[in-house]
Design a protein around this motif. Structure first.
Motif, PDB file in Angstrom:
ATOM      1  N   VAL A 172       0.871  -1.186   0.000  1.00 31.26           N
ATOM      2  CA  VAL A 172       0.000   0.000   0.000  1.00 31.26           C
ATOM      3  C   VAL A 172       0.903   1.230   0.000  1.00 31.26           C
ATOM      4  O   VAL A 172       1.267   1.758   1.061  1.00 31.26           O
ATOM      5  CB  VAL A 172      -0.939   0.004   1.218  1.00 31.26           C
ATOM      6  CG1 VAL A 172      -1.898   1.201   1.129  1.00 31.26           C
ATOM      7  CG2 VAL A 172      -1.731  -1.294   1.299  1.00 31.26           C
ATOM      8  N   CYS A 176      -1.320   4.795  -3.321  1.00 27.17           N
ATOM      9  CA  CYS A 176      -2.518   3.990  -3.073  1.00 27.17           C
ATOM     10  C   CYS A 176      -3.302   4.487  -1.864  1.00 27.17           C
ATOM     11  O   CYS A 176      -4.315   3.878  -1.484  1.00 27.17           O
ATOM     12  CB  CYS A 176      -2.146   2.524  -2.855  1.00 27.17           C
ATOM     13  SG  CYS A 176      -1.224   1.786  -4.208  1.00 27.17           S
ATOM     14  N   ASN A 218     -11.819   4.000  -1.441  1.00 28.68           N
ATOM     15  CA  ASN A 218     -10.437   3.663  -1.794  1.00 28.68           C
ATOM     16  C   ASN A 218     -10.024   2.336  -1.165  1.00 28.68           C
ATOM     17  O   ASN A 218      -9.256   1.570  -1.761  1.00 28.68           O
ATOM     18  CB  ASN A 218      -9.488   4.769  -1.343  1.00 28.68           C
ATOM     19  CG  ASN A 218      -8.077   4.551  -1.819  1.00 28.68           C
ATOM     20  OD1 ASN A 218      -7.792   4.553  -3.005  1.00 28.68           O
ATOM     21  ND2 ASN A 218      -7.160   4.324  -0.881  1.00 28.68           N
ATOM     22  N   ALA A 222      -8.666  -0.823  -3.288  1.00 26.51           N
ATOM     23  CA  ALA A 222      -7.463  -1.611  -3.014  1.00 26.51           C
ATOM     24  C   ALA A 222      -7.811  -3.089  -2.849  1.00 26.51           C
ATOM     25  O   ALA A 222      -7.088  -3.972  -3.346  1.00 26.51           O
ATOM     26  CB  ALA A 222      -6.779  -1.079  -1.757  1.00 26.51           C
ATOM     27  N   HIS A 242      -3.689  -1.381 -13.088  1.00 28.60           N
ATOM     28  CA  HIS A 242      -3.856  -0.716 -11.795  1.00 28.60           C
ATOM     29  C   HIS A 242      -4.280   0.735 -12.008  1.00 28.60           C
ATOM     30  O   HIS A 242      -5.212   1.231 -11.357  1.00 28.60           O
ATOM     31  CB  HIS A 242      -2.531  -0.796 -11.033  1.00 28.60           C
ATOM     32  CG  HIS A 242      -2.631  -0.417  -9.600  1.00 28.60           C
ATOM     33  ND1 HIS A 242      -1.995  -1.108  -8.602  1.00 28.60           N
ATOM     34  CD2 HIS A 242      -3.277   0.594  -8.977  1.00 28.60           C
ATOM     35  CE1 HIS A 242      -2.249  -0.560  -7.441  1.00 28.60           C
ATOM     36  NE2 HIS A 242      -3.019   0.499  -7.640  1.00 28.60           N
ATOM     37  N   GLY A 246      -7.884   2.536 -11.221  1.00 27.43           N
ATOM     38  CA  GLY A 246      -7.951   3.678 -10.310  1.00 27.43           C
ATOM     39  C   GLY A 246      -8.746   4.828 -10.896  1.00 27.43           C
ATOM     40  O   GLY A 246      -9.584   5.422 -10.216  1.00 27.43           O
TER      41      GLY A 246
END
Length: 476
Positions: A172, A176, A218, A222, A242, A246
């Motif tokens: 993380v 992120c 968020n 993740a 990724h 996002g």
């Protein structure tokens, strides 16, 4: 009326730009170099559009001046000088915006400022702030991800910010943490709250919603990335996948916020009416306010010039000291660039390392508290825990535990000093440094840190107590 407004604004705005230009330029540089603050480019255009919507009411409102606003200008001036003296960008940026808001209030009067209260306050979103939330947001994201993975019966092992599942490992990172989603959604949510609601409690609740919702979302994002990696055997959980995921998720967040605002919006508010209680200000009073503003800006500029004249070029020796030629230093990764001197060595038993670095409080390049400095290599280690501790000398230090991808841990004890004042709180150190510089005094700022992968916090604290005098003497 329009000509009179521009006449009142021209010279004060030119003076404001001249004084605060270094801080404004730095603020724009932060917007350009950080994706977290890209939304800041939209704040001024949005504020100007909101002003334009009220132009009919503004033109019917009498022009006055405000002695209250002119007097309050002292506050951002002091904040700005402290920021300049401490090298604290947030203080500089905040003071520049606050001074603009108060300046407009002072020269246009309370009646017009009341009509434009939201566009003026909305300018605060142009200040790049929120970086201090990143570590906490990383922890929340990791917590939510682990909780959702456990609900999904997916085995996960967590070590700090590293999440390990049977077929892969995730970290993380700061990117992120969701800080980009959070700052943008709060700025847009606040705008929607103003445009869609008339009741104060609805506006407050909606701004709170626009803050909490992206944090939770968020964490779900993740979790979804880890889930995709688990199902695809790590084929579609990194790189471009990724990033695309996002951006899609961020778009959904904005759509949800916009839909929620539309769903619960109030009836369209009636157009605002000009204040009838305000009367034009006599010319003598107007010139008194303008003169007071000019005097205050001149004093601020003079004091800033005095600070600039004391700055000295960095004399960087950056010597590195080791206890012996045979010892091997660890992959701690502590870095304090541009220090006048720094030393790193191991203890006699080789179980811990000691690091010190010194800066002159007047040097131009480099400072003790800076985003360039790091107490550990963030590419190798992730923060696990951090807590305050008290040394026997009364110094308020901090100890933290960091972890790496292989499951190893390291304990770090650290504190800062400006001359005789020591603390582990960065803001306190910056303010003390600012006090010395505003008083024109000389001084040094130091960092002291001890790290070990073998010793615990208590044993490292004992090393600090035993070597407290030696540590202080190394940088004399």
């Amino acid at each position: 009326m329009v000509d009179r407004i521009w006449f009142r604004l021209t010279f004060p705005l030119i003076a404001w730009l001249w004084l605060y230009w270094p801080s404004l330029s730095h603020m724009v540089t932060v917007w350009m170099n950080s994706k977290t603050y890209e939304h800041c480019f939209l704040i001024l255009p949005i504020s100007l559009w909101l002003v334009w919507r009220e132009k009919a009411t503004i033109l019917k409102t009498p022009l006055t001046v405000s002695w209250i606003a002119a007097g309050l200008l002292i506050i951002p001036s002091l904040i700005w000088l402290i920021g300049r003296a401490a090298g604290f960008g947030l203080f500089e940026h905040l003071a520049a915006i606050l001074s603009l808001q108060l300046l407009l209030w002072a020269v246009l009067g309370t009646a017009i400022a009341r009509q434009l209260w939201f566009p003026l306050l909305y300018l605060l979103f142009a200040v790049p702030f929120g970086d201090s939330l990143i570590p906490r947001l990383q922890m929340i994201t990791a917590d939510l991800s682990v909780w959702l993975l456990n609900l999904s019966d997916i085995p996960v092992y967590r070590e700090g910010l590293y999440l390990t599942i049977p077929n892969g490992r995730f970290f993380v990172a700061e990117a992120c943490s969701g800080i980009r989603f959070l700052m943008s959604s709060v700025a847009l949510g606040t705008l929607f709250a103003y445009l869609q609601f008339t009741k104060t409690y609805k506006r407050i609740f909606f701004v709170a919603f626009s803050f909490v919702f992206p944090i939770i979302a968020n964490g779900i994002r993740a979790y979804g990335i880890v889930l995709i990696g688990y199902w695809s055997d790590m084929k579609y959980a990194a790189g471009a996948d990724h990033l695309i995921y996002g951006w899609v998720f961020f778009s959904l967040i904005i759509l949800v916020i916009f839909f929620t605002a539309s769903l619960f919006s109030d009836a369209e508010r009636p157009p605002s009416s000009p204040s009838a209680s305000e009367t034009p200000t006599p010319p003598r009073q107007q010139w008194g306010v303008f003169g007071s503003i000019a005097l205050l800006l001149s004093i601020t500029a003079f004091w800033n010039l005095q600070l600039s004249q004391h700055l000295s070029p960095t004399t960087q020796t950056n010597t590195t000291f080791q206890a012996s030629q045979t010892e091997t230093l660890s992959a701690w990764g502590i870095t304090f660039p541009y220090a006048q001197t720094h030393q790193r060595q191991t203890t006699a038993d080789g179980k811990a390392e000691i690091f010190t670095a010194r800066y002159n409080i007047w040097q131009q390049d480099g400072e003790l508290i800076s985003s360039l400095n790091q107490l550990f290599n963030k590419e190798t280690w992730s923060l696990k825990t951090i807590q305050p501790v008290n040394l026997a000398s009364g110094v308020r230090a901090r100890t933290m535990t960091v972890a790496n991808a292989s499951g190893g841990t390291m304990h770090v004890l650290y504190w800062y000093c400006v001359n005789d004042f020591c603390s582990s709180h960065p803001l306190a150190i910056k303010l003390v440094k600012a006090s010395y510089r505003l008083a024109g005094q000389q001084g040094f700022s130091d960092v002291f840190a001890i790290a070990s992968s073998e010793l615990n916090d208590t044993e490292i604290l004992r090393i600090a107590e035993q070597n407290n005098g030696i540590l202080a003497a190394k940088n004399q």
